[in-house]
Design an enzyme around this catalytic site. Structure first.
Site, PDB file in Angstrom:
ATOM      1  N   HIS A 197      -5.215  -9.975   4.558  1.00 16.86           N
ATOM      2  CA  HIS A 197      -3.768 -10.020   4.844  1.00 16.86           C
ATOM      3  C   HIS A 197      -3.335 -11.478   5.051  1.00 16.86           C
ATOM      4  O   HIS A 197      -2.889 -11.868   6.120  1.00 16.86           O
ATOM      5  CB  HIS A 197      -3.437  -9.170   6.065  1.00 16.86           C
ATOM      6  N   ASP A 226       4.073 -11.673   4.898  1.00 21.69           N
ATOM      7  CA  ASP A 226       4.611 -10.436   4.337  1.00 21.69           C
ATOM      8  C   ASP A 226       4.220 -10.362   2.862  1.00 21.69           C
ATOM      9  O   ASP A 226       3.823 -11.352   2.256  1.00 21.69           O
ATOM     10  CB  ASP A 226       6.133 -10.408   4.491  1.00 21.69           C
ATOM     11  N   ASN A 261       1.728  -8.594   1.548  1.00 17.10           N
ATOM     12  CA  ASN A 261       0.286  -8.561   1.317  1.00 17.10           C
ATOM     13  C   ASN A 261      -0.143  -7.385   0.443  1.00 17.10           C
ATOM     14  O   ASN A 261      -0.999  -7.536  -0.435  1.00 17.10           O
ATOM     15  CB  ASN A 261      -0.451  -8.512   2.653  1.00 17.10           C
ATOM     16  N   GLY A 262       0.434  -6.196   0.676  1.00 17.52           N
ATOM     17  CA  GLY A 262       0.071  -5.036  -0.126  1.00 17.52           C
ATOM     18  C   GLY A 262       0.428  -5.221  -1.585  1.00 17.52           C
ATOM     19  O   GLY A 262      -0.370  -4.924  -2.484  1.00 17.52           O
ATOM     20  N   ARG A 263       1.639  -5.703  -1.851  1.00 15.23           N
ATOM     21  CA  ARG A 263       2.070  -5.935  -3.231  1.00 15.23           C
ATOM     22  C   ARG A 263       1.224  -7.007  -3.895  1.00 15.23           C
ATOM     23  O   ARG A 263       0.834  -6.876  -5.054  1.00 15.23           O
ATOM     24  CB  ARG A 263       3.556  -6.325  -3.234  1.00 15.23           C
ATOM     25  N   ALA A 287      -1.879  -7.766  -3.139  1.00 13.35           N
ATOM     26  CA  ALA A 287      -3.221  -7.218  -3.353  1.00 13.35           C
ATOM     27  C   ALA A 287      -3.266  -6.331  -4.590  1.00 13.35           C
ATOM     28  O   ALA A 287      -4.204  -6.406  -5.391  1.00 13.35           O
ATOM     29  CB  ALA A 287      -3.662  -6.428  -2.120  1.00 13.35           C
ATOM     30  N   ASN A 313     -12.319   0.424   9.218  1.00 17.90           N
ATOM     31  CA  ASN A 313     -12.708   0.805  10.582  1.00 17.90           C
ATOM     32  C   ASN A 313     -14.100   1.412  10.680  1.00 17.90           C
ATOM     33  O   ASN A 313     -14.729   1.349  11.745  1.00 17.90           O
ATOM     34  CB  ASN A 313     -11.699   1.781  11.160  1.00 17.90           C
TER      35      ASN A 313
END
Length: 501
Positions: free
Chosen positions: A396, A400, A402-404, A406, A441
């Protein structure tokens, strides 16, 4: 055959003589003579006749050692571990060395001073302060190696302290060690410690360091070692899988535009940038910005451009330096209108999603570089793509987007290999995010690999050459746009696409 005595539940599990109560001592010795107590060591008994004696000692080691060596200091590697390790414990006390052998526990008594400032009371013992055990573990000489930590372990611990507490607190710790060394006559040990701490700070030569993590810190590229464990878990899982080759079918013309449009639409929707499909079409194909949603509109447009155009579409990085540059470039494109989010710049503070804390901001570049080493070591392009997506998502690295970023990085690897890109529709949101969370996790890579290969097969099953309204209709019948994840599931287009409620 004698009858084994039962444990007397009215007695404590451990009992001691020599505490100044003659009557209590006589009672304990009488019970021991009658076979109701088992002797563990001189003056140490247990009423538990059923459990192995070493298990009793392990459970009550602190109480036992506190009785046998009151005022002693858990030091050297025991000052770090604060418990027996591999059946050994090191206690500083008195002026002569000796060894106490109990069932399952060897106590090495090392001559030395008792508690000093900073040592913490621990029952009837003391636990060495951080400054003290650091100095003690710098000791060298004949017979010392067994009671000190390996230098690499100390370097990792010091690197962790520097990373979490910062240079100011790290320097304060070094000063505290210097003062304690003068007080305890540990100047030689401090000289070694000072060299290591200075090398981590960049003020001493790095040749004093042994471990990879500490050397990376000294080179200005510190990384998160816990994330490397996750990277290696996924790396091993991907190498063990025979992944399918899903050839690209939407490389040119209308098909390429349609694919890039829905890829960008869904990638933004997952992140909360939601539009009607008709609104998104106006943004991408008509250059219209939705009133009062200029920044959101640019998010859609920037993602579409990255999915359509080189170098972002199909020219992934070939080196670690290029990888970092590529990520900054694509994030700057996607987030170009959100100046408050520092588009294309590494985050300058830590971030998290729910209870998941991502890589600390000062470890971003080093951890990405370590991740890239594993990406490049994978032969299968789909494996490289899935590794890429996880590395960026797990680090990350930006404030902002980060998902897009990645997902675009993943798809660039696929396009370069002539494989289909991946679209993650709204209805698949939890099927995509929960396996990522499980990997983060619980270090379980299987759900992530399974989920991504399934959605890859789904993505390629559509005819992207058909008119966009027709393609939209097929995607809709396959529940792609559904947000009610309890009542809707992903449906493949070759199956009759009926709504399941």
């Amino acid at each position: 055959m004698g009858i084994r005595q039962k444990t007397d539940l009215s007695l404590p599990e451990t009992l001691f003589t020599g505490r100044g109560d003659a009557a209590a001592d006589r009672k304990i010795l009488r019970l021991a003579s009658a076979g109701q107590l088992r002797k563990l060591y001189q003056g140490v008994y247990t009423s538990n006749l059923a459990s192995p004696p070493e298990m009793v000692v392990l459970r009550h080691w602190l109480t036992i050692v506190s009785h046998l060596l009151p005022g002693g200091v858990l030091g050297y590697r025991s000052g770090y571990d604060a418990k027996p390790v591999e059946g050994r414990l090191y206690v500083t006390r008195g002026n002569r060395p000796r060894t106490l052998e109990l069932p399952g526990l060897t106590i090495k008594v090392i001559p030395g001073p008792g508690a000093v400032d900073g040592d913490m009371p621990y029952k009837n013992l003391f636990l060495a302060s951080q400054s003290r055990w650091l100095l003690e573990n710098m000791a060298t000489g004949r017979g010392v190696s067994e009671r000190v930590l390996p230098q690499e372990t100390l370097e990792v611990e010091l690197d962790k302290i520097l990373s979490i507490r910062g240079e100011h607190r790290f320097t304060q710790l070094r000063d505290a060690c210097r003062r304690l060394a003068h007080k305890m006559g540990r100047e030689k040990e401090f000289k070694r410690l000072d060299g290591i701490m200075g090398a981590l700070l960049g003020t001493h030569e790095s040749k004093k360091l042994h471990g990879k993590q500490a050397l990376a810190r000294a080179a200005g590229r510190p990384y998160d070692p816990d994330r490397l464990v996750l990277f290696d878990t996924l790396f091993s899982g991907l190498r063990a899988q025979a992944l399918p080759e899903v050839t690209a079918t939407a490389e040119t013309g209308v098909a390429r535009e349609n694919f890039a449009f829905f890829e960008s639409y869904f990638s933004n929707y997952i992140e909360g940038t939601t539009f009607l499909v008709s609104e998104a079409e106006e943004i991408v194909f008509e250059g219209k910005l939705i009133p009062n949603r200029t920044e959101d509109s640019h998010d859609i447009l920037g993602t579409f451009q990255a999915a359509m155009q080189a170098p972002w579409r199909d020219q992934p990085a070939s080196s670690a330096d290029d990888f970092l540059h590529w990520l900054k470039s694509v994030n700057a494109l996607v987030m170009q209108s959100r100046l408050d989010k520092s588009p294309g710049e590494w985050k300058n503070q830590n971030n998290q999603a729910g209870a998941t804390l991502f890589v600390a901001h000062e470890l971003v570049q080093g951890t990405l570089r370590e991740g890239f080493e594993r990406i490049q070591a994978l032969e299968d392009p789909l494996a490289r793509a899935l590794m890429t997506m996880f590395v960026v998502s797990e680090v990350h690295p930006f404030k902002d987007g980060n998902g897009r970023t990645a997902r675009l990085a993943m798809n660039s690897v696929l396009s370069a290999a002539g494989l289909s890109r991946i679209i993650v529709p709204t209805v698949y949101r939890e099927d995509y995010l929960l396996p990522l969370k499980s990997l983060s996790n619980h270090a379980d890579a299987t759900p992530y690999i399974r989920a991504m290969t399934r959605i890859h097969a789904w993505t390629v099953a559509f005819d992207y050459t058909q008119p966009r309204p027709d393609l939209y209709g097929v995607l809709k019948r396959c529940n792609a746009f559904e947000e009610d994840l309890r009542n809707y599931r992903l449906v493949f287009p070759e199956v009759k696409c009926h709504v399941s409620k």
